[in-house]
Design a protein around this motif. Structure first.
Motif, PDB file in Angstrom:
ATOM      1  N   CYS A  75       7.792   6.626 -18.955  1.00 41.09           N
ATOM      2  CA  CYS A  75       7.769   6.536 -17.488  1.00 41.09           C
ATOM      3  C   CYS A  75       6.486   7.185 -16.983  1.00 41.09           C
ATOM      4  O   CYS A  75       6.195   8.345 -17.308  1.00 41.09           O
ATOM      5  N   PHE A  76       5.743   6.456 -16.158  1.00 39.41           N
ATOM      6  CA  PHE A  76       4.507   6.971 -15.569  1.00 39.41           C
ATOM      7  C   PHE A  76       4.534   6.944 -14.038  1.00 39.41           C
ATOM      8  O   PHE A  76       3.923   7.780 -13.393  1.00 39.41           O
ATOM      9  N   SER A  77       5.218   5.967 -13.465  1.00 35.06           N
ATOM     10  CA  SER A  77       5.220   5.830 -12.003  1.00 35.06           C
ATOM     11  C   SER A  77       6.511   6.405 -11.421  1.00 35.06           C
ATOM     12  O   SER A  77       7.560   5.765 -11.453  1.00 35.06           O
ATOM     13  N   ILE A  78       6.419   7.597 -10.872  1.00 27.69           N
ATOM     14  CA  ILE A  78       7.610   8.253 -10.336  1.00 27.69           C
ATOM     15  C   ILE A  78       8.035   7.636  -9.004  1.00 27.69           C
ATOM     16  O   ILE A  78       9.232   7.504  -8.716  1.00 27.69           O
ATOM     17  N   ASP A  79       7.084   7.231  -8.157  1.00 23.98           N
ATOM     18  CA  ASP A  79       7.449   6.665  -6.852  1.00 23.98           C
ATOM     19  C   ASP A  79       8.203   5.354  -7.016  1.00 23.98           C
ATOM     20  O   ASP A  79       9.220   5.118  -6.349  1.00 23.98           O
ATOM     21  N   ASN A  80       7.718   4.487  -7.888  1.00 26.46           N
ATOM     22  CA  ASN A  80       8.409   3.224  -8.135  1.00 26.46           C
ATOM     23  C   ASN A  80       9.813   3.469  -8.678  1.00 26.46           C
ATOM     24  O   ASN A  80      10.774   2.807  -8.290  1.00 26.46           O
ATOM     25  N   LEU A  81       9.938   4.448  -9.561  1.00 25.56           N
ATOM     26  CA  LEU A  81      11.249   4.775 -10.143  1.00 25.56           C
ATOM     27  C   LEU A  81      12.215   5.240  -9.051  1.00 25.56           C
ATOM     28  O   LEU A  81      13.340   4.735  -8.949  1.00 25.56           O
ATOM     29  N   ILE A  82      11.807   6.210  -8.243  1.00 27.14           N
ATOM     30  CA  ILE A  82      12.687   6.784  -7.229  1.00 27.14           C
ATOM     31  C   ILE A  82      13.003   5.775  -6.130  1.00 27.14           C
ATOM     32  O   ILE A  82      14.156   5.647  -5.692  1.00 27.14           O
ATOM     33  N   ASN A 121       0.778  -1.241   0.000  1.00 25.30           N
ATOM     34  CA  ASN A 121       0.000   0.000   0.000  1.00 25.30           C
ATOM     35  C   ASN A 121       0.808   1.289   0.000  1.00 25.30           C
ATOM     36  O   ASN A 121       0.265   2.356  -0.279  1.00 25.30           O
ATOM     37  N   VAL A 122       2.090   1.216   0.330  1.00 27.57           N
ATOM     38  CA  VAL A 122       2.870   2.440   0.553  1.00 27.57           C
ATOM     39  C   VAL A 122       4.040   2.516  -0.413  1.00 27.57           C
ATOM     40  O   VAL A 122       4.706   1.518  -0.680  1.00 27.57           O
ATOM     41  N   SER A 123       4.291   3.703  -0.930  1.00 26.56           N
ATOM     42  CA  SER A 123       5.487   3.956  -1.737  1.00 26.56           C
ATOM     43  C   SER A 123       5.839   5.424  -1.624  1.00 26.56           C
ATOM     44  O   SER A 123       5.079   6.218  -1.077  1.00 26.56           O
ATOM     45  N   GLY A 124       7.005   5.790  -2.152  1.00 24.13           N
ATOM     46  CA  GLY A 124       7.437   7.187  -2.076  1.00 24.13           C
ATOM     47  C   GLY A 124       8.104   7.494  -0.763  1.00 24.13           C
ATOM     48  O   GLY A 124       7.600   8.265   0.039  1.00 24.13           O
ATOM     49  N   SER A 125       9.257   6.862  -0.501  1.00 24.28           N
ATOM     50  CA  SER A 125       9.895   6.993   0.808  1.00 24.28           C
ATOM     51  C   SER A 125      10.856   8.170   0.910  1.00 24.28           C
ATOM     52  O   SER A 125      11.167   8.624   2.006  1.00 24.28           O
ATOM     53  N   LEU A 126      11.352   8.668  -0.227  1.00 23.62           N
ATOM     54  CA  LEU A 126      12.338   9.752  -0.212  1.00 23.62           C
ATOM     55  C   LEU A 126      11.660  11.072  -0.555  1.00 23.62           C
ATOM     56  O   LEU A 126      10.966  11.177  -1.575  1.00 23.62           O
ATOM     57  N   TYR A 127      11.865  12.088   0.283  1.00 23.58           N
ATOM     58  CA  TYR A 127      11.310  13.401  -0.033  1.00 23.58           C
ATOM     59  C   TYR A 127      11.944  13.928  -1.325  1.00 23.58           C
ATOM     60  O   TYR A 127      13.166  13.882  -1.483  1.00 23.58           O
ATOM     61  N   PRO A 128      11.134  14.448  -2.261  1.00 26.02           N
ATOM     62  CA  PRO A 128      11.676  14.972  -3.520  1.00 26.02           C
ATOM     63  C   PRO A 128      12.766  16.023  -3.326  1.00 26.02           C
ATOM     64  O   PRO A 128      13.675  16.139  -4.142  1.00 26.02           O
TER      65      PRO A 128
END
Length: 732
Positions: A265-272, A133-140
């Motif tokens: 590329c569409f999913s930025i959270d998965n990428l980062i 359920n969770v992604s995007g762990s690093l602050y931009p």
């Protein structure tokens, strides 16, 4: 969404029925996307997410807030690369998009309930739920700094294998991030003359170039291809419908999708989230012989980064990396050389640091429970046990000699460590294991001991220098967090929730314990306490992206976001800042002691400084001498064991006591409460505007009285009795 919310929405607990509902939802979802052009579908879903959050202030500040929306693009892209090649050509209408999103919500809700009622232990269920359920762990805001740090050491390898520098790699990654995180999509619509309400298939296909990785980054096509999957390329990836929700996504290390000879590329959270490991895997695939070189680089990188962050927070600390010491090892208890990644010494505090560059298991907890637990063992249990060995040796002997290794059998003594009052183990990982890090100290991987442990990823550790610019506050935080690690009621979902709770309550472990005792309940649900941190960091990246002129968009929309901090009364906070600003360890120790006081005592100090500063200003031009002071922790019956006697003296900044150490010592010896124990005397200097501008901390202890000649001691004793009979100070 909480588990209870999920249960309310699904009035069934039958695992078989849950599996059936998951399968039915997947059938409808697959049917919807199979008839549509996959590229257009992904653009439409990106548009849905963009406009949905554009009107939602909370989402625009904090990021995705609903699991099914959080994973919307990841999930859809994963289905596209694991299903038969989609030859659909139509464009989904608004109703079909709405139905698709609603079905996705049902799917994620059913899967969440399934995970919570599956016959697995709590650790595995919790970890699976978080990963799902969770992604995007690093602050931009940290993306440039983070990936520059992580990828710069690989420049030569990247250039040799892919013909790309680490600088080009980071710049391209940031360009993708800007495209997918900012208002660029809206600008692309406006530039194309497209109305968001009515977009034709042709117009949507024209927008595809906005997501074209080659156009955005300028990276070599060979490198982009290594990070991509084509439609249907992994069609045997899922063995069952249940695996779609419980298995790690196929796009985890292949974040781009290839459609019609181009890569998007569409999913930025998965990428980062996975980019660092993705790049390393790509290099290893192309040239397997470099694995040892990558491991060496990774070891050096992991061992250097944490100490840089700690040095920012504790600039006057002593840091010793790659040290050796002797301790009993094995069944016979023979002294052997033992290694430690490093220790940090600040005054009477020691932070034992163990750093692991290894990867968290790439598979999900439900896919391979043993592999997942083994990776936690490597990243948490092993480094903690190494820290515990050093801790126990120091406690056994009362000091520790540390060495550097000069040759295979030769060691050089660096220093001997003693007089340490607080010891903290800090286990740092290169990989983010956010789904369990904040609770790891309460699992089977951390044995019960007197050594508090703090498991943190480099991602989260990077936030600390941004939030803590005060050594005393940071060390007080570690102390409070060490108590929280032992409190069974404190279970939070994120490392930064600990910081948020500290800012909110200071001694948050005691606060939660009081709630538990008052309510007489078995378990407490602790809501997220990182909202202010999220808002602040979101505003930081927004300001970083604007042109530097005038207020940023979010500042205009909802006002400025102040830096999160622990709320304190003005004069008390001014005193803490003044003590910190001296960079003197004794002053900072005094600040740490003051921060341990409860709110009532802090209020007393604030009131004392506020009222007495006014009184002192009135006596400036009079012959009468006024030296207001107050004492804390001197009453034997109410003694706080962690604190010494603390006395605060308020003087004019011009007072000679700030310069004359002999006169100052005599002055304090006449006024300390007791002769037979140390007292921390904080002398605070005030200017004519009643601002605190000077501070000195002086410890008066029994040995100073014992060193006096008998005649001097008798004279001092008489003076102390006269002052004692006349003084009036506020009591703790």
């Amino acid at each position: 969404m909480s588990v209870n919310d999920s249960i309310d929405m699904l009035p069934f607990m039958d695992i078989t029925k849950l599996e059936k509902n998951i399968a039915e939802s997947l059938t409808k979802i697959r049917s919807t996307i199979s008839k549509a052009n996959p590229l257009i579908t992904l653009i439409q879903l990106h548009g849905h997410k963009f406009f949905n959050h554009f009107g939602d202030i909370e989402a625009s500040v904090h990021g995705n807030v609903k699991p099914y929306e959080n994973k919307l693009l990841d999930f859809t892209q994963s289905l596209l690369v694991t299903s038969d090649v989609n030859v659909g050509t139509v464009c989904l209408n608004l109703d079909e998009i709405t139905c698709y999103i609603e079905e996705l919500e049902k799917l994620f809700t059913a899967a969440t309930v399934y995970v919570n009622f599956a016959p697995k232990d709590e650790l595995i269920k919790y970890s699976q739920g978080m990963q799902m359920n969770v992604s995007g762990s690093l602050y931009p805001f940290f993306e440039k700094e983070h990936f520059t740090d992580m990828l710069s050491p690989y420049t030569d390898l990247l250039n040799d294998i892919f013909g790309i520098t680490s600088f080009d790699l980071v710049e391209g990654l940031l360009a993708i991030s800007r495209n997918l995180r900012t208002m660029g999509f809206m600008e692309a619509l406006i530039d194309s003359g497209i109305s968001p309400e009515e977009v034709s298939e042709g117009e949507l296909l024209n927008l595809a170039e906005y997501f074209n990785v080659k156009d955005i980054t300028g990276w070599p096509i060979e490198f982009i291809r290594e990070l991509s999957l084509q439609q249907g390329e992994y069609k045997d990836f899922y063995k069952s419908d249940l695996q779609v929700m419980l298995k790690e996504p196929p796009i985890k290390y292949n974040p781009f999708i290839g459609i019609g000879g181009k890569y998007y590329c569409f999913s930025i959270d998965n990428l980062i989230d996975n980019f660092y490991r993705t790049v390393l895997r790509a290099m290893r695939r192309k040239k397997s012989s470099i694995s040892n070189r990558i491991n060496d680089i990774q070891k050096d990188l992991s061992e250097s980064l944490p100490f840089r962050f700690f040095k920012t927070i504790l600039p006057t600390s002593q840091m010793f990396q790659n040290i050796f010491y002797k301790a009993p090892v094995g069944a016979n208890g023979k002294n052997e050389w033992c290694e430690c990644d490093g220790i940090i010494l600040f005054d009477d505090v020691m932070i034992i640091t163990e750093v692991k560059g290894g990867a968290l298991s790439p598979v999900s907890p439900f896919s391979d429970e043993e592999a997942y637990k083994k990776s936690l063992n490597d990243l948490a249990k092993n480094p903690y046990e190494q820290s515990l060995r050093l801790f126990e040796e120091y406690r056994r002997v009362g000091k520790l000699e540390i060495y550097q290794k000069e040759t295979k059998k030769r060691y050089k003594l660096i220093t001997s460590i003693e007089n340490i009052k607080f010891i903290q183990a800090c286990c740092v990982t290169l990989d983010d294991f956010n789904e369990i890090a904040s609770q790891i100290e309460k699992t089977e991987f951390i044995q019960n001991s007197d050594l508090p442990v703090w498991c943190v990823s480099v991602n989260d550790l990077r936030v600390y220098p941004e939030l803590f610019d005060s050594p005393s506050l940071f060390l007080n935080y570690l102390y409070q967090r060490s108590h929280a690690a032992k409190n069974p009621y404190i279970k939070v979902n994120d490392e930064l929730d600990h910081i948020g709770m500290y800012f909110a309550y200071n001694d948050y472990s005691t606060r939660i314990q009081e709630i538990a005792d008052e309510e007489d309940i078995g378990e407490i649900f602790i809501a997220s306490h990182r909202d202010e941190i999220d808002a602040y960091m979101a505003r930081k990246i927004n300001s970083d992206l604007d042109d530097g002129e005038g207020e940023s968009f979010l500042d205009l929309l909802i006002g400025p976001a102040p830096k999160p901090k622990q709320e304190m009364d003005f004069m008390f906070e001014q005193l803490i800042n003044l003590l910190d600003g001296t960079k003197d360890h004794l002053c900072i120790r005094a600040a740490r002691y003051l921060l341990l006081l409860d709110s009532y005592s802090r209020d007393n100090i604030n009131e004392f400084l506020l009222s007495r500063s006014k009184r002192l200003a009135e006596f400036k031009n009079r012959k009468a001498i006024l030296t207001p002071y107050m004492a804390f922790n001197f009453k034997k019956e109410d003694r706080i064991s962690e604190l010494p006697v603390i006395m605060i003296f308020l003087l004019h900044a011009s007072n000679k006591l700030f310069k004359d150490v002999v006169q100052r010592k005599r002055f304090l010896m006449e006024r300390v409460v007791f002769e037979d124990e140390p007292a921390y005397c904080v002398l605070v200097g005030m200017n004519k505007n009643k601002e605190l501008t000077k501070v000195i901390t002086h410890v008066i202890g029994p040995e100073q009285f014992q060193m006096l000649p008998e005649s001097s001691y008798k004279l001092l004793k008489n003076t102390r009795e006269k002052i004692g009979n006349s003084r009036k100070f506020k009591e703790l």
